[in-house]
Design an enzyme around this catalytic site. Structure first.
Site, PDB file in Angstrom:
ATOM      1  N   LYS A 138      40.600  31.418  49.455  1.00  0.00           N
ATOM      2  CA  LYS A 138      40.463  31.550  48.002  1.00  0.00           C
ATOM      3  C   LYS A 138      39.146  32.247  47.714  1.00  0.00           C
ATOM      4  O   LYS A 138      38.208  32.158  48.507  1.00  0.00           O
ATOM      5  CB  LYS A 138      40.459  30.164  47.338  1.00  0.00           C
ATOM      6  CG  LYS A 138      40.941  30.188  45.917  1.00  0.00           C
ATOM      7  CD  LYS A 138      42.455  30.228  45.865  1.00  0.00           C
ATOM      8  CE  LYS A 138      42.989  30.254  44.460  1.00  0.00           C
ATOM      9  NZ  LYS A 138      44.452  30.070  44.444  1.00  0.00           N
ATOM     10  N   ASN A 150      49.677  33.442  32.872  1.00  0.00           N
ATOM     11  CA  ASN A 150      50.739  33.973  33.726  1.00  0.00           C
ATOM     12  C   ASN A 150      51.776  32.891  34.043  1.00  0.00           C
ATOM     13  O   ASN A 150      52.975  33.061  33.790  1.00  0.00           O
ATOM     14  CB  ASN A 150      50.126  34.534  35.016  1.00  0.00           C
ATOM     15  CG  ASN A 150      51.182  35.009  35.982  1.00  0.00           C
ATOM     16  OD1 ASN A 150      51.886  34.201  36.597  1.00  0.00           O
ATOM     17  ND2 ASN A 150      51.358  36.302  36.091  1.00  0.00           N
TER      18      ASN A 150
HETATM   19  P1  NAD Z   1      45.941  32.618  33.742  1.00  0.00           P
HETATM   20  O1  NAD Z   1      44.530  33.035  33.700  1.00  0.00           O
HETATM   21  O2  NAD Z   1      46.991  33.655  33.608  1.00  0.00           O
HETATM   22  O3  NAD Z   1      46.213  31.514  32.609  1.00  0.00           O
HETATM   23  C1  NAD Z   1      45.434  30.360  32.478  1.00  0.00           C
HETATM   24  C2  NAD Z   1      45.863  29.693  31.183  1.00  0.00           C
HETATM   25  O4  NAD Z   1      45.199  28.440  31.073  1.00  0.00           O
HETATM   26  C3  NAD Z   1      45.474  30.485  29.934  1.00  0.00           C
HETATM   27  O5  NAD Z   1      46.529  30.396  28.972  1.00  0.00           O
HETATM   28  C4  NAD Z   1      44.264  29.745  29.393  1.00  0.00           C
HETATM   29  O6  NAD Z   1      44.091  29.880  28.003  1.00  0.00           O
HETATM   30  C5  NAD Z   1      44.644  28.322  29.764  1.00  0.00           C
HETATM   31  N1  NAD Z   1      43.497  27.435  29.808  1.00  0.00           N
HETATM   32  C6  NAD Z   1      42.259  27.650  30.287  1.00  0.00           C
HETATM   33  N2  NAD Z   1      41.489  26.576  30.096  1.00  0.00           N
HETATM   34  C7  NAD Z   1      42.285  25.648  29.486  1.00  0.00           C
HETATM   35  C8  NAD Z   1      42.082  24.333  29.027  1.00  0.00           C
HETATM   36  N3  NAD Z   1      40.884  23.735  29.165  1.00  0.00           N
HETATM   37  N4  NAD Z   1      43.121  23.689  28.467  1.00  0.00           N
HETATM   38  C9  NAD Z   1      44.322  24.283  28.332  1.00  0.00           C
HETATM   39  N5  NAD Z   1      44.574  25.525  28.734  1.00  0.00           N
HETATM   40  C10 NAD Z   1      43.559  26.192  29.306  1.00  0.00           C
HETATM   41  O7  NAD Z   1      46.103  31.780  35.098  1.00  0.00           O
HETATM   42  P2  NAD Z   1      47.452  31.493  35.889  1.00  0.00           P
HETATM   43  O8  NAD Z   1      47.589  32.514  36.935  1.00  0.00           O
HETATM   44  O9  NAD Z   1      48.546  31.242  34.928  1.00  0.00           O
HETATM   45  O10 NAD Z   1      47.066  30.131  36.662  1.00  0.00           O
HETATM   46  C11 NAD Z   1      47.254  28.849  36.072  1.00  0.00           C
HETATM   47  C12 NAD Z   1      47.233  27.792  37.166  1.00  0.00           C
HETATM   48  O11 NAD Z   1      48.269  28.052  38.115  1.00  0.00           O
HETATM   49  C13 NAD Z   1      45.951  27.724  37.969  1.00  0.00           C
HETATM   50  O12 NAD Z   1      45.724  26.393  38.377  1.00  0.00           O
HETATM   51  C14 NAD Z   1      46.271  28.566  39.186  1.00  0.00           C
HETATM   52  O13 NAD Z   1      45.432  28.273  40.306  1.00  0.00           O
HETATM   53  C15 NAD Z   1      47.702  28.148  39.413  1.00  0.00           C
HETATM   54  N6  NAD Z   1      48.490  29.073  40.218  1.00  0.00           N
HETATM   55  C16 NAD Z   1      48.645  30.362  39.836  1.00  0.00           C
HETATM   56  C17 NAD Z   1      49.436  31.213  40.606  1.00  0.00           C
HETATM   57  C18 NAD Z   1      49.721  32.637  40.206  1.00  0.00           C
HETATM   58  O14 NAD Z   1      50.570  33.255  40.847  1.00  0.00           O
HETATM   59  N7  NAD Z   1      49.090  33.178  39.181  1.00  0.00           N
HETATM   60  C19 NAD Z   1      50.022  30.724  41.778  1.00  0.00           C
HETATM   61  C20 NAD Z   1      49.854  29.389  42.125  1.00  0.00           C
HETATM   62  C21 NAD Z   1      49.084  28.580  41.338  1.00  0.00           C
END
Ligand code: NAD
Length: 415
Positions: free
Chosen positions: A105, A220
């Protein structure tokens, strides 16, 4: 970002499964330590002419099963221990989903919401200049994560390619489809999570059609989760939130309109025909399925007692802390653990690597077919062990993943 230390949380889970696996103290010690980590300082010229130094990290946790893989986060509250915890989780995720990959990571402490496109591009290129010697298609392959996206990945792939003077799509995944990306990567995490939810709902006699769903995070993962839940499974997303707050509507939210609204205003707050709620309220709503899809440590002892959902599906990494996890299990709330539930992202990233290596391009339906097969296989393996040993799914998932990594370490003569 994290009130409990994610790395400590993951290490505690490792301890709980080490008894099942009778691991020696030496092996356990290896599993609780990152294999390699790099800390970098990134001086960036800002648009106003000043220079600002940003701090970045790349943690390569364990590569017994193959080259390491894991996303890159941009966040103002990023910490090295969160990155270590996430890199450790990636190791167990790749092992659980039978990918020939280890876990890694990366992260940079910055607030992308306050930076211009030019500043973000210079930061992304500088980050790659600082870590390029430890990454590569056969070494360590980054991907998008919180507040990074396909555009960030293209800058990084381009910078790496310039440095080694060879266009190298395979160094990074999550690229746009026109530049070596895979079909289906954008919504892979959410799609994979829903394949698992479908199995879990059926095992628990919960009909998905009309099921009430609340989703924390509308980025996302969260926004695609809301769309797919409705389009493919007929669920009703009654509440969603982002960093600025949440909204609820008993009739169900119109996700297409909400996506357009968020695009225009930058938040889901004040969406017409919905009521504003706090992120905390959202987690406590009376719903069938709760999907935390934002950040870690959002369900703790402070609110676990108030969770009313029948299933908590961890689309985010580490959203339920260890004490809350035990309490939810006691209350018969099914928690589908993160590295099982959100493995779809890294699975399709792996498909992207395979396509890049073979100069190939798969149709979207082929990507989803292979994704479904892998997700369902992992779910069944975990569910069977959890039922057989009468333990939480998380403990079963750790036992399976850790055993595979330890076996690889033994075969390679490390232990
Ligand atoms: P992203 O940046 O696209 O979205 C994050 C979202 O969380 C945004 O809508 C933001 O406004 C919201 N957010 C931030 N702080 C917040 C809070 N305090 N309360 C509520 N909402 C809040 O990120 P993502 O890629 O969607 O990732 C989200 C989660 O999924 C993370 O834990 C990430 O590690 C995990 N994840 C992502 C992927 C991927 O393919 N993108 C894969 C596996 C796991």
């Amino acid at each position: 970002m994290n009130n409990q230390n994610l790395f400590e949380m993951v290490k505690q889970h490792l301890c709980s499964c080490s008894t099942d696996l009778t691991l020696s103290p030496n092996v356990e010690a290896i599993l609780k330590m990152p294999m390699r980590e790099l800390h970098v300082s990134l001086p960036i010229r800002m648009d106003d002419g000043s220079i600002r130094a940003f701090q970045g990290f790349r943690v390569q946790y364990n590569d017994a099963l193959g080259p390491t893989k894991g996303g890159i986060r941009y966040h103002p509250q990023e910490t090295i221990d969160t990155i270590r915890g996430l890199a450790s989780l990636m190791t167990w995720k790749c092992a659980l989903h039978k990918l020939p990959l280890g876990g890694a990571k990366g992260g940079v402490i910055c607030n992308p919401k306050e930076m211009s496109t030019g500043e973000l591009e210079r930061l992304s290129r500088a980050y790659i200049q600082s870590i390029y010697h430890i990454i590569g298609p056969d070494r360590d392959i980054p991907a998008p994560d919180v507040y990074t996206d396909a555009r960030t990945m293209v800058w990084m792939m381009d910078e790496y390619s310039k440095m080694i003077q060879k266009t190298t799509f395979g160094v990074i995944t999550g690229k746009p489809v026109s530049l070596g990306g895979s079909e289906g990567r954008l919504d892979a995490t959410a799609m994979g999570g829903w394949f698992i939810l479908r199995e879990a709902a059926s095992d628990n006699s919960l009909g998905l059609s009309g099921a009430r769903v609340a989703i924390q995070g509308f980025g996302n993962v969260g926004s695609h989760a809301a769309r797919i839940g409705k389009e493919l499974f007929g669920c009703k997303s009654v509440a969603v939130s982002d960093s600025q707050g949440g909204i609820v509507s008993d009739q169900g939210l119109n996700i297409t309109e909400l996506l357009a609204y968020k695009e225009k205003t930058g938040t889901v707050k004040d969406f017409p025909r919905a009521r504003n709620i706090s992120n905390r309220d959202l987690l406590e709503l009376d719903v069938d399925i709760l999907i935390p899809a934002a950040l870690e440590n959002v369900i703790t002892l402070a609110n676990a007692d108030q969770v009313k959902a029948k299933i908590v599906a961890e689309f985010a990494n580490g959203p339920v802390d260890n004490e809350a996890d035990a309490l939810l299990y006691k209350h018969n709330i099914l928690v589908i653990p993160d590295f099982l539930c959100n493995g779809g992202g890294v699975i399709v990233s792996y498909f992207e690597m395979v396509q890049n290596a073979n100069l190939d391009h798969w149709e979207e339906r082929e990507v989803y077919r292979r994704l479904e097969e892998k997700m369902v296989d992992a779910y069944r393996t975990v569910k069977d062990l959890a039922s057989r040993n009468n333990v939480p799914m998380r403990q079963a998932a750790y036992s399976i993943a850790v055993e595979r990594v330890v076996q690889a370490m033994r075969l390679r003569g490390w232990v």
